[in-house]
Design a protein around this motif. Structure first.
Motif, PDB file in Angstrom:
ATOM      1  N   ILE A   5      45.848 -68.721 -33.923  1.00 47.24           N
ATOM      2  CA  ILE A   5      44.716 -68.846 -34.839  1.00 47.24           C
ATOM      3  C   ILE A   5      44.597 -67.591 -35.699  1.00 47.24           C
ATOM      4  N   PHE A   6      44.731 -66.428 -35.069  1.00 47.34           N
ATOM      5  CA  PHE A   6      44.616 -65.172 -35.812  1.00 47.34           C
ATOM      6  C   PHE A   6      45.720 -65.065 -36.861  1.00 47.34           C
ATOM      7  N   ILE A   7      46.939 -65.428 -36.490  1.00 41.51           N
ATOM      8  CA  ILE A   7      48.057 -65.385 -37.434  1.00 41.51           C
ATOM      9  C   ILE A   7      47.851 -66.399 -38.562  1.00 41.51           C
ATOM     10  N   SER A   8      47.332 -67.588 -38.214  1.00 38.72           N
ATOM     11  CA  SER A   8      47.142 -68.624 -39.234  1.00 38.72           C
ATOM     12  C   SER A   8      46.096 -68.225 -40.271  1.00 38.72           C
ATOM     13  N   PHE A   9      45.196 -67.322 -39.927  1.00 32.52           N
ATOM     14  CA  PHE A   9      44.213 -66.827 -40.878  1.00 32.52           C
ATOM     15  C   PHE A   9      44.685 -65.568 -41.583  1.00 32.52           C
ATOM     16  N   ASN A  10      45.967 -65.263 -41.469  1.00 25.87           N
ATOM     17  CA  ASN A  10      46.525 -64.057 -42.080  1.00 25.87           C
ATOM     18  C   ASN A  10      45.728 -62.811 -41.684  1.00 25.87           C
ATOM     19  N   PHE A  11      45.390 -62.755 -40.403  1.00 24.16           N
ATOM     20  CA  PHE A  11      44.678 -61.607 -39.831  1.00 24.16           C
ATOM     21  C   PHE A  11      43.342 -61.364 -40.542  1.00 24.16           C
ATOM     22  N   SER A  12      42.625 -62.450 -40.830  1.00 21.15           N
ATOM     23  CA  SER A  12      41.371 -62.369 -41.591  1.00 21.15           C
ATOM     24  C   SER A  12      40.165 -62.097 -40.691  1.00 21.15           C
ATOM     25  N   PHE A  13      39.042 -61.835 -41.340  1.00 25.17           N
ATOM     26  CA  PHE A  13      37.784 -61.615 -40.640  1.00 25.17           C
ATOM     27  C   PHE A  13      37.372 -62.862 -39.864  1.00 25.17           C
ATOM     28  N   LYS A  14      37.574 -64.043 -40.449  1.00 24.70           N
ATOM     29  CA  LYS A  14      37.239 -65.301 -39.789  1.00 24.70           C
ATOM     30  C   LYS A  14      38.020 -65.433 -38.478  1.00 24.70           C
ATOM     31  N   GLY A  15      39.303 -65.126 -38.531  1.00 29.28           N
ATOM     32  CA  GLY A  15      40.129 -65.181 -37.327  1.00 29.28           C
ATOM     33  C   GLY A  15      39.665 -64.192 -36.273  1.00 29.28           C
ATOM     34  N   LEU A  16      39.295 -62.997 -36.702  1.00 27.63           N
ATOM     35  CA  LEU A  16      38.818 -61.977 -35.775  1.00 27.63           C
ATOM     36  C   LEU A  16      37.536 -62.421 -35.080  1.00 27.63           C
ATOM     37  N   ILE A  17      36.614 -63.019 -35.826  1.00 25.16           N
ATOM     38  CA  ILE A  17      35.354 -63.501 -35.244  1.00 25.16           C
ATOM     39  C   ILE A  17      35.618 -64.603 -34.230  1.00 25.16           C
ATOM     40  N   ILE A  18      36.461 -65.559 -34.587  1.00 24.98           N
ATOM     41  CA  ILE A  18      36.761 -66.674 -33.682  1.00 24.98           C
ATOM     42  C   ILE A  18      37.427 -66.164 -32.407  1.00 24.98           C
ATOM     43  N   ILE A  19      38.371 -65.263 -32.536  1.00 24.64           N
ATOM     44  CA  ILE A  19      39.062 -64.718 -31.370  1.00 24.64           C
ATOM     45  C   ILE A  19      38.106 -63.926 -30.480  1.00 24.64           C
ATOM     46  N   THR A  20      37.265 -63.122 -31.097  1.00 24.63           N
ATOM     47  CA  THR A  20      36.326 -62.310 -30.327  1.00 24.63           C
ATOM     48  C   THR A  20      35.341 -63.182 -29.560  1.00 24.63           C
ATOM     49  N   LEU A  21      34.757 -64.164 -30.222  1.00 24.35           N
ATOM     50  CA  LEU A  21      33.797 -65.051 -29.561  1.00 24.35           C
ATOM     51  C   LEU A  21      34.444 -65.869 -28.458  1.00 24.35           C
ATOM     52  N   SER A  22      35.595 -66.453 -28.731  1.00 23.62           N
ATOM     53  CA  SER A  22      36.246 -67.287 -27.719  1.00 23.62           C
ATOM     54  C   SER A  22      36.718 -66.435 -26.538  1.00 23.62           C
ATOM     55  N   GLY A  23      37.186 -65.233 -26.790  1.00 21.57           N
ATOM     56  CA  GLY A  23      37.595 -64.341 -25.703  1.00 21.57           C
ATOM     57  C   GLY A  23      36.420 -63.940 -24.833  1.00 21.57           C
ATOM     58  N   PHE A  24      35.287 -63.631 -25.467  1.00 20.48           N
ATOM     59  CA  PHE A  24      34.086 -63.256 -24.721  1.00 20.48           C
ATOM     60  C   PHE A  24      33.588 -64.425 -23.867  1.00 20.48           C
ATOM     61  N   ILE A  25      33.530 -65.606 -24.456  1.00 19.40           N
ATOM     62  CA  ILE A  25      33.070 -66.783 -23.704  1.00 19.40           C
ATOM     63  C   ILE A  25      34.057 -67.110 -22.583  1.00 19.40           C
ATOM     64  N   GLY A  26      35.358 -66.975 -22.850  1.00 13.87           N
ATOM     65  CA  GLY A  26      36.361 -67.185 -21.807  1.00 13.87           C
ATOM     66  C   GLY A  26      36.185 -66.214 -20.648  1.00 13.87           C
ATOM     67  N   ALA A  27      35.851 -64.965 -20.937  1.00 14.69           N
ATOM     68  CA  ALA A  27      35.613 -63.973 -19.882  1.00 14.69           C
ATOM     69  C   ALA A  27      34.371 -64.339 -19.062  1.00 14.69           C
ATOM     70  N   LEU A  28      33.335 -64.853 -19.728  1.00 13.94           N
ATOM     71  CA  LEU A  28      32.143 -65.293 -18.999  1.00 13.94           C
ATOM     72  C   LEU A  28      32.460 -66.471 -18.087  1.00 13.94           C
ATOM     73  N   ILE A  29      33.261 -67.403 -18.587  1.00 11.07           N
ATOM     74  CA  ILE A  29      33.665 -68.555 -17.780  1.00 11.07           C
ATOM     75  C   ILE A  29      34.471 -68.085 -16.571  1.00 11.07           C
ATOM     76  N   ASP A  30      35.375 -67.124 -16.777  1.00  7.39           N
ATOM     77  CA  ASP A  30      36.172 -66.573 -15.679  1.00  7.39           C
ATOM     78  C   ASP A  30      35.261 -65.958 -14.610  1.00  7.39           C
TER      79      ASP A  30
END
Length: 102
Positions: A5-30
């Protein structure tokens, strides 16, 4: 999935936000799955709490969790959840972006 996803957004701000949020939620689920359903054992010999069914060359007593849900399965489920959440955030972001244009 998240890296793609991050690569598909050409390392954009949108990609960074999506990765950060999904990573944080994934850590909470873990953390949640690890605390609630992951199996934990106690060594009969030394009374140490462990994730393994044997310790000190002896079988341990199960003290909580579901027998077949070990740390590996919890990690797998949380990583899959983070990937699915990233995909859903991407869809939501694109849908909201389209709605704002009109």
């Amino acid at each position: 999935i998240i890296g793609l996803i991050f690569i598909s957004f050409n390392f954009s701000f949108k990609g960074l936000i999506i990765i950060t949020l999904s990573g944080f939620i994934g850590a909470l689920i873990d953390s949640f799955l690890g605390a609630i359903i992951q199996v934990k054992y106690q060594c009969i010999e030394c009374k140490t709490e462990t994730e393994k069914s044997t310790h000190c060359n002896r079988k341990c007593k199960k003290i909580k969790g579901i027998k077949y849900i070990n740390n590996d399965l919890v990690n797998f489920l949380s990583n899959m959840s983070a990937g699915i959440i990233a995909y859903l955030l991407l869809i939501i972001w694109q849908t909201v972006g389209e709605m704002i244009k009109y």
